[in-house]
Design a protein around this motif. Structure first.
Motif, PDB file in Angstrom:
ATOM      1  N   GLY A   1       0.813  -1.208   0.000  1.00 42.69           N
ATOM      2  CA  GLY A   1       0.000   0.000   0.000  1.00 42.69           C
ATOM      3  C   GLY A   1       0.847   1.258   0.000  1.00 42.69           C
ATOM      4  N   MET A   2       0.169   2.390   0.170  1.00 38.10           N
ATOM      5  CA  MET A   2       0.838   3.684   0.112  1.00 38.10           C
ATOM      6  C   MET A   2       0.142   4.666   1.043  1.00 38.10           C
ATOM      7  N   ARG A   3       0.816   5.770   1.256  1.00 38.22           N
ATOM      8  CA  ARG A   3       0.238   6.878   2.014  1.00 38.22           C
ATOM      9  C   ARG A   3       0.435   8.138   1.180  1.00 38.22           C
ATOM     10  N   LEU A   4      -0.647   8.874   0.941  1.00 39.50           N
ATOM     11  CA  LEU A   4      -0.570  10.089   0.143  1.00 39.50           C
ATOM     12  C   LEU A   4      -0.644  11.319   1.040  1.00 39.50           C
ATOM     13  N   THR A   5       0.197  12.283   0.738  1.00 42.03           N
ATOM     14  CA  THR A   5       0.144  13.589   1.388  1.00 42.03           C
ATOM     15  C   THR A   5      -0.330  14.590   0.350  1.00 42.03           C
ATOM     16  N   VAL A   6      -1.498  15.185   0.597  1.00 42.36           N
ATOM     17  CA  VAL A   6      -2.126  16.084  -0.369  1.00 42.36           C
ATOM     18  C   VAL A   6      -2.092  17.503   0.181  1.00 42.36           C
ATOM     19  N   ASN A   7      -1.429  18.393  -0.551  1.00 40.88           N
ATOM     20  CA  ASN A   7      -1.286  19.794  -0.116  1.00 40.88           C
ATOM     21  C   ASN A   7      -0.760  19.871   1.317  1.00 40.88           C
ATOM     22  N   ASP A   8       0.278  19.049   1.579  1.00 41.99           N
ATOM     23  CA  ASP A   8       0.985  19.003   2.867  1.00 41.99           C
ATOM     24  C   ASP A   8       0.155  18.420   4.007  1.00 41.99           C
ATOM     25  N   VAL A   9      -0.968  17.781   3.701  1.00 38.79           N
ATOM     26  CA  VAL A   9      -1.794  17.138   4.725  1.00 38.79           C
ATOM     27  C   VAL A   9      -1.674  15.621   4.564  1.00 38.79           C
ATOM     28  N   PRO A  10      -1.030  14.911   5.524  1.00 40.54           N
ATOM     29  CA  PRO A  10      -0.882  13.458   5.407  1.00 40.54           C
ATOM     30  C   PRO A  10      -2.234  12.755   5.480  1.00 40.54           C
ATOM     31  N   GLY A  11      -2.380  11.719   4.665  1.00 42.38           N
ATOM     32  CA  GLY A  11      -3.609  10.941   4.665  1.00 42.38           C
ATOM     33  C   GLY A  11      -3.433   9.611   5.367  1.00 42.38           C
ATOM     34  N   ASP A  12      -4.486   8.787   5.345  1.00 37.49           N
ATOM     35  CA  ASP A  12      -4.440   7.460   5.950  1.00 37.49           C
ATOM     36  C   ASP A  12      -3.677   6.494   5.047  1.00 37.49           C
ATOM     37  N   ASP A  13      -3.272   5.363   5.626  1.00 38.91           N
ATOM     38  CA  ASP A  13      -2.649   4.313   4.832  1.00 38.91           C
ATOM     39  C   ASP A  13      -3.678   3.740   3.861  1.00 38.91           C
ATOM     40  N   LEU A  14      -3.280   3.594   2.605  1.00 40.21           N
ATOM     41  CA  LEU A  14      -4.169   3.061   1.576  1.00 40.21           C
ATOM     42  C   LEU A  14      -3.739   1.641   1.240  1.00 40.21           C
ATOM     43  N   HIS A  15      -4.406   0.685   1.883  1.00 38.75           N
ATOM     44  CA  HIS A  15      -4.136  -0.713   1.592  1.00 38.75           C
ATOM     45  C   HIS A  15      -4.949  -1.134   0.365  1.00 38.75           C
ATOM     46  N   ARG A  16      -4.878  -2.391   0.016  1.00 39.53           N
ATOM     47  CA  ARG A  16      -5.485  -2.839  -1.238  1.00 39.53           C
ATOM     48  C   ARG A  16      -6.994  -2.595  -1.278  1.00 39.53           C
ATOM     49  N   PHE A  17      -7.430  -2.111  -2.434  1.00 39.45           N
ATOM     50  CA  PHE A  17      -8.840  -1.946  -2.783  1.00 39.45           C
ATOM     51  C   PHE A  17      -9.559  -0.892  -1.932  1.00 39.45           C
ATOM     52  N   VAL A  18      -8.800   0.088  -1.447  1.00 37.11           N
ATOM     53  CA  VAL A  18      -9.393   1.235  -0.751  1.00 37.11           C
ATOM     54  C   VAL A  18      -9.238   2.451  -1.663  1.00 37.11           C
ATOM     55  N   PRO A  19     -10.330   2.994  -2.215  1.00 38.84           N
ATOM     56  CA  PRO A  19     -10.211   4.129  -3.133  1.00 38.84           C
ATOM     57  C   PRO A  19      -9.967   5.440  -2.398  1.00 38.84           C
ATOM     58  N   PHE A  20      -9.188   6.302  -3.032  1.00 37.70           N
ATOM     59  CA  PHE A  20      -8.910   7.626  -2.483  1.00 37.70           C
ATOM     60  C   PHE A  20      -9.169   8.647  -3.580  1.00 37.70           C
ATOM     61  N   TRP A  21     -10.050   9.612  -3.289  1.00 36.11           N
ATOM     62  CA  TRP A  21     -10.445  10.633  -4.258  1.00 36.11           C
ATOM     63  C   TRP A  21      -9.703  11.931  -3.960  1.00 36.11           C
ATOM     64  N   PHE A  22      -9.186  12.597  -4.998  1.00 42.15           N
ATOM     65  CA  PHE A  22      -8.525  13.884  -4.801  1.00 42.15           C
ATOM     66  C   PHE A  22      -8.537  14.670  -6.101  1.00 42.15           C
ATOM     67  N   ASP A  23      -8.195  15.940  -5.996  1.00 44.88           N
ATOM     68  CA  ASP A  23      -8.196  16.819  -7.156  1.00 44.88           C
ATOM     69  C   ASP A  23      -6.873  16.682  -7.899  1.00 44.88           C
ATOM     70  N   GLY A  24      -6.959  16.593  -9.229  1.00 42.17           N
ATOM     71  CA  GLY A  24      -5.753  16.415 -10.022  1.00 42.17           C
ATOM     72  C   GLY A  24      -4.784  17.582  -9.947  1.00 42.17           C
ATOM     73  N   ALA A  25      -5.266  18.754  -9.530  1.00 39.92           N
ATOM     74  CA  ALA A  25      -4.397  19.927  -9.419  1.00 39.92           C
ATOM     75  C   ALA A  25      -3.644  19.968  -8.092  1.00 39.92           C
ATOM     76  N   ASP A  26      -4.029  19.103  -7.141  1.00 35.87           N
ATOM     77  CA  ASP A  26      -3.397  19.129  -5.821  1.00 35.87           C
ATOM     78  C   ASP A  26      -1.932  18.707  -5.886  1.00 35.87           C
ATOM     79  N   HIS A  27      -1.146  19.268  -4.984  1.00 37.70           N
ATOM     80  CA  HIS A  27       0.234  18.819  -4.799  1.00 37.70           C
ATOM     81  C   HIS A  27       0.189  17.531  -3.986  1.00 37.70           C
TER      82      HIS A  27
END
Length: 201
Positions: free
Chosen positions: A68-94
């Protein structure tokens, strides 16, 4: 009439990233007047780093192989994304990606939110599982063992039966046909993803 197209995994073509950190396989796309309206892909990520930005697009990402992975969007850390957990975000985000334990493979939907509406859901087949195709375009991605689909013509009649192998994709285009219910059967670990796309303009 519902048009059915299958994109077998055996025909996948991998494109290396310019930064050398991974590869992408484009599974399906719908072009628009200035670029694509939506695109489905899988990517192999071998090292951590920043995602490319796609201003004007929405994105949904899921891990399909690996820890899995962990995404940080606009300097805000997210939860761990294990298999088959969808994460929605804006394509313009850092957006920066941290791998939890080694390389992964992910599943990506990217779409123009001002042109199409999208719904994505991960599922597992039950004893009597069904796929209802009511959107203009319905996509079924098999991330597990063989998955058998008994297609319907939308008039209550059963049609072709086909089997989707690991990482095969099926696309159903309704072309104003009525909603159709297709029967699914497979092993308990046959995880699959249903993506529904509807044009809004």
């Amino acid at each position: 009439m519902i048009r059915t197209t299958v994109f077998p995994a055996a025909e996948h073509v991998r494109t290396p990233w310019r930064n050398g950190r991974g590869t992408t396989v484009e599974l399906a796309r719908q072009d628009g007047p200035d670029g694509f309206d939506w695109r489905l892909s899988i990517a192999d990520i071998s090292s951590e780093g920043e995602f490319s930005r796609f201003p004007g697009y929405r994105r949904v990402i899921s891990t399909v192989e690996g820890a899995g992975m962990r995404l940080t969007v606009n300097d805000v850390p997210g939860d761990d994304l294990h298999r088959f957990v969808p994460f929605w975000f804006d394509g313009a985000d850092h957006t920066e990606c941290e791998l939890l334990d080694g390389p992964i493979r992910d599943f990506n939907l990217i779409y123009r939110g001002d042109r199409v509406a999208a719904h994505l859901e991960w599922c597992r087949p039950e004893s009597d599982a069904h796929l209802v195709s009511r959107a203009a375009t319905t996509l079924l991605f098999n991330a597990g063992a063989d998955l058998t689909v008994q297609l319907s013509d939308g008039q209550g009649e059963s049609g072709t039966s086909l089997t989707l192998g690991h990482f095969d994709l099926m696309r159903l285009d309704a072309h104003d046909a009525p909603a159709a219910t297709h029967r699914l059967s497979g092993a308990p670990d046959s995880d699959y993803c249903v993506v529904e796309i509807e044009r809004i303009v």
